[in-house]
Design a protein around this motif. Sequence first.
Motif, PDB file in Angstrom:
ATOM      1  N   PHE A   1     -19.851  24.840  32.745  1.00  0.00           N
ATOM      2  CA  PHE A   1     -18.898  25.926  33.345  1.00  0.00           C
ATOM      3  C   PHE A   1     -18.083  25.441  34.496  1.00  0.00           C
ATOM      4  N   HIS A   2     -17.035  25.827  34.834  1.00  0.00           N
ATOM      5  CA  HIS A   2     -16.426  25.951  36.044  1.00  0.00           C
ATOM      6  C   HIS A   2     -15.042  26.725  35.935  1.00  0.00           C
ATOM      7  N   ALA A   3     -15.136  27.537  36.891  1.00  0.00           N
ATOM      8  CA  ALA A   3     -14.088  28.857  36.857  1.00  0.00           C
ATOM      9  C   ALA A   3     -12.340  28.458  36.634  1.00  0.00           C
ATOM     10  N   THR A   4     -12.187  27.438  37.196  1.00  0.00           N
ATOM     11  CA  THR A   4     -10.728  26.784  37.096  1.00  0.00           C
ATOM     12  C   THR A   4     -10.910  25.393  36.638  1.00  0.00           C
ATOM     13  N   THR A   5     -10.513  24.526  37.299  1.00  0.00           N
ATOM     14  CA  THR A   5     -10.438  22.809  36.902  1.00  0.00           C
ATOM     15  C   THR A   5     -11.153  22.045  37.883  1.00  0.00           C
ATOM     16  N   PHE A   6     -11.990  20.987  37.463  1.00  0.00           N
ATOM     17  CA  PHE A   6     -12.729  20.403  38.045  1.00  0.00           C
ATOM     18  C   PHE A   6     -12.177  18.901  38.419  1.00  0.00           C
ATOM     19  N   ARG A   7     -11.943  18.764  39.705  1.00  0.00           N
ATOM     20  CA  ARG A   7     -10.854  17.594  39.958  1.00  0.00           C
ATOM     21  C   ARG A   7     -11.726  16.479  40.985  1.00  0.00           C
ATOM     22  N   ARG A   8     -10.828  15.675  41.392  1.00  0.00           N
ATOM     23  CA  ARG A   8     -11.352  14.675  42.379  1.00  0.00           C
ATOM     24  C   ARG A   8     -11.514  15.369  43.665  1.00  0.00           C
TER      25      ARG A   8
ATOM     26  N   ASP B   1      -7.179  13.529  34.747  1.00  0.00           N
ATOM     27  CA  ASP B   1      -7.009  13.985  36.024  1.00  0.00           C
ATOM     28  C   ASP B   1      -7.875  15.140  36.387  1.00  0.00           C
ATOM     29  N   LYS B   2      -8.354  16.024  35.534  1.00  0.00           N
ATOM     30  CA  LYS B   2      -9.121  17.006  35.691  1.00  0.00           C
ATOM     31  C   LYS B   2     -10.181  17.385  34.406  1.00  0.00           C
ATOM     32  N   LEU B   3     -11.050  18.234  34.629  1.00  0.00           N
ATOM     33  CA  LEU B   3     -11.840  18.690  33.679  1.00  0.00           C
ATOM     34  C   LEU B   3     -11.796  20.053  33.489  1.00  0.00           C
ATOM     35  N   ARG B   4     -12.048  20.800  32.194  1.00  0.00           N
ATOM     36  CA  ARG B   4     -12.459  22.177  32.323  1.00  0.00           C
ATOM     37  C   ARG B   4     -13.489  22.444  31.338  1.00  0.00           C
ATOM     38  N   THR B   5     -14.119  23.808  31.541  1.00  0.00           N
ATOM     39  CA  THR B   5     -15.367  23.915  30.933  1.00  0.00           C
ATOM     40  C   THR B   5     -15.508  23.506  29.418  1.00  0.00           C
ATOM     41  N   GLY B   6     -16.708  22.616  29.218  1.00  0.00           N
ATOM     42  CA  GLY B   6     -16.760  22.022  27.844  1.00  0.00           C
ATOM     43  C   GLY B   6     -16.389  20.626  27.652  1.00  0.00           C
ATOM     44  N   GLU B   7     -15.499  20.341  28.467  1.00  0.00           N
ATOM     45  CA  GLU B   7     -14.958  18.849  28.375  1.00  0.00           C
ATOM     46  C   GLU B   7     -16.135  17.672  28.902  1.00  0.00           C
ATOM     47  N   LYS B   8     -15.829  16.343  28.213  1.00  0.00           N
ATOM     48  CA  LYS B   8     -16.583  15.405  28.691  1.00  0.00           C
ATOM     49  C   LYS B   8     -15.747  14.281  29.386  1.00  0.00           C
ATOM     50  N   ALA B   9     -16.307  13.708  30.278  1.00  0.00           N
ATOM     51  CA  ALA B   9     -15.539  12.546  30.915  1.00  0.00           C
ATOM     52  C   ALA B   9     -16.732  11.786  31.553  1.00  0.00           C
ATOM     53  N   VAL B  10     -16.438  10.395  32.190  1.00  0.00           N
ATOM     54  CA  VAL B  10     -17.104   9.615  32.971  1.00  0.00           C
ATOM     55  C   VAL B  10     -16.835   9.772  34.379  1.00  0.00           C
ATOM     56  N   VAL B  11     -17.500  10.327  35.184  1.00  0.00           N
ATOM     57  CA  VAL B  11     -17.280  10.596  36.620  1.00  0.00           C
ATOM     58  C   VAL B  11     -17.922   9.720  37.604  1.00  0.00           C
ATOM     59  N   ARG B  12     -17.231   9.162  38.732  1.00  0.00           N
ATOM     60  CA  ARG B  12     -17.867   8.438  39.771  1.00  0.00           C
ATOM     61  C   ARG B  12     -18.120   9.481  41.004  1.00  0.00           C
ATOM     62  N   PHE B  13     -19.438   9.485  41.610  1.00  0.00           N
ATOM     63  CA  PHE B  13     -19.710  10.380  42.469  1.00  0.00           C
ATOM     64  C   PHE B  13     -20.174   9.624  43.770  1.00  0.00           C
TER      65      PHE B  13
ATOM     66  N   PHE C   1     -25.837  18.914  37.981  1.00  0.00           N
ATOM     67  CA  PHE C   1     -25.226  19.037  39.083  1.00  0.00           C
ATOM     68  C   PHE C   1     -24.687  20.646  38.959  1.00  0.00           C
ATOM     69  N   ARG C   2     -24.476  21.243  40.216  1.00  0.00           N
ATOM     70  CA  ARG C   2     -24.202  22.717  40.441  1.00  0.00           C
ATOM     71  C   ARG C   2     -23.447  22.839  41.604  1.00  0.00           C
ATOM     72  N   GLU C   3     -22.910  24.063  41.664  1.00  0.00           N
ATOM     73  CA  GLU C   3     -22.149  24.410  42.980  1.00  0.00           C
ATOM     74  C   GLU C   3     -21.637  25.800  42.708  1.00  0.00           C
ATOM     75  N   GLY C   4     -22.410  26.951  43.120  1.00  0.00           N
ATOM     76  CA  GLY C   4     -22.068  28.195  42.783  1.00  0.00           C
ATOM     77  C   GLY C   4     -22.428  28.424  41.349  1.00  0.00           C
ATOM     78  N   VAL C   5     -21.248  28.910  40.545  1.00  0.00           N
ATOM     79  CA  VAL C   5     -21.216  29.068  39.230  1.00  0.00           C
ATOM     80  C   VAL C   5     -21.061  27.864  38.566  1.00  0.00           C
ATOM     81  N   THR C   6     -20.573  26.671  39.116  1.00  0.00           N
ATOM     82  CA  THR C   6     -20.264  25.453  38.419  1.00  0.00           C
ATOM     83  C   THR C   6     -21.558  24.726  38.169  1.00  0.00           C
ATOM     84  N   LYS C   7     -21.504  24.429  36.889  1.00  0.00           N
ATOM     85  CA  LYS C   7     -22.925  23.575  36.362  1.00  0.00           C
ATOM     86  C   LYS C   7     -22.240  22.526  35.372  1.00  0.00           C
TER      87      LYS C   7
END
Length: 602
Positions: free
Chosen positions: A514-521, A545-557, A574-580
């Motif tokens: 879940f993420h309210a908007t888009t998950f970005r760099r 470039d970005k991720l939305r709720t339910g999408e998969k990707a390989v991410v570098r942290f 991982f989590r941050e507020g409502v983002t999970k």
Amino acid sequence: MDSRVSELFGGCCRPGGGPTVGGTLKARGAGSSSGCGGPKGKKKNGRNRGGKANNPPYLPPEAEDGNIEYKLKLVNPSQYRFEHLVTQMKWRLQEGRGEAVYQIGVEDNGLLVGLAEEEMRASLKTLHRMAEKVGADITVLREREVDYDSDTPRKITEVLVRKVPDNQQFLDLRVAVLGNVDSGKSTLLGVLTQGELDNGRGRARLNLFRHLHEIQSGRTSSISFEILGFNSKGEVVNYSDSRTAEEICESSSKMITFIDLAGHHKYLHTTIFGLTSYCPDCALLLVSANTGIAGTTREHLGLALALKVPFFIVVSKIDLCAKTTVERTVRQLERVLKQPGCHKVPMLVTSEDDAVTAAQQFAQSPNVTPIFTLSSVSGESLDLLKVFLNILPPLTNSKEQEELMQQLTEFQVDEIYTVPEVGTVVGGTLSSGICREGDQLVVGPTDDGCFLELRVCSIQRNRSACRVLRAGQAATLALGDFDRALLRKGMVMVSPEMNPTICSVFEAEIVLLFHATTFRRGFQVTVHVGNVRQTAVVEKIHAKDKLRTGEKAVVRFRFLKHPEYLKVGAKLLFREGVTKGIGHVTDVQAIAAGEAQANMGF
């Protein structure tokens, strides 16, 4: 659902379809028996007796591995045969890490033949002699009458064989306790471990709280551990007789370690840390009967599913509401469990026989979810939960355990203490290998990426002394005068031969839950990987470039504060507020100790 699950003992209690097993089940010591009805299938190997056609009752064929053994009969075996049977029992006990289940009156192919009263008595006598030979006790779990192909009463008997404790090598199961705030988690644990019912105002939970504000508010904010033991005869061993923790360990063949986690959303990070770092074998999800699925219940359920932790459900406080309210809560739970995201098969436990069946099916199929309804005030149905915990076998097999023990030592540091006259003490779980008193290990990584030498002075499990720690076991290790300021949660203590690698940058394959908007760099999240908990920033999202709720990707942290010890394949949350989000580590960029500080910048 695994087809083996529906064919087990107790066809009348099974949650789904499958072949019907004829006969009558009778719980040992129960006042009534439950009939096993159902449509009859095609006649198989049956004979007509007075116009009545019987189907052959059966169990799944006996497996070579595992702790379940079928025996048709054990009547007056020769000395050579007896020694062979003893060796066989040792193997089954080893497979079950100290526990085995014998089905007497059953052929190796699973056919339930049954024995006459005299033959069964002789077989149980032989089984008792075998158990004495290996240092174990036997307990009759239940008996079952079968009427297939016989005019005389015949029955089969299910027997639990459990080793007498030896040098603290008892079977230890860790159960994480989840549920919404005020659902009665700490109260239930207080009743189970103290042996006294609650007074309705929270008296039973007072001994579990660790801080003054927890006593004042009645809400758990930290992780605490409580123990419940069962001796070799299946009897409860707890603090009811003013026992100390050491006496409970000495008297128990099986130990249940409850990990009491916080229910309030404010302490969600503590709950996640408890689930990821303490490696529970299973979880107990507590739901209040009068409120149903509320608050953090769904979130805790989602965490257990994401981390693939098997769980069972306890509906508490049934003394506070009408029977129709309890039934409505159970139906609500069943609907949620059957949803596509869960794919669970709920199984309501209402009798002692159900509890035995539930324990066996829960261990054999990850889909089965037992549901208990009980009260910590009146004690109603509390014994069914105790039967379930007593029968519940280890959820990891002995081969996996042996493979872990062959590896080099790795101990996760979850807690750090300073004990007067003892010095620095660390608590955690041994992930692999064997740890003994006096072992020389290295601990790290420090902020600059180094590993420091130390010596294990002493070991304690469940608050009693222990000389040897094996893979999968949780304990506290005394480190003498080692400087506590050099330690932090998330470190590991490993064998010097391991040459551990560290990283500040890693890649993971994730699913954004879940993420309210888009998950970005550039987005910052709190990452949980095992006992590691640290803020990390998203450096790159591969192929997107970005991720939305339910999408998969390989991410570098990239970790923001200090390097960590990570393994490829480790589960990540991982989590941050409502983002999970969840995933697993796919690659780590190993760095040398001298490069650690330079790699923490952007």
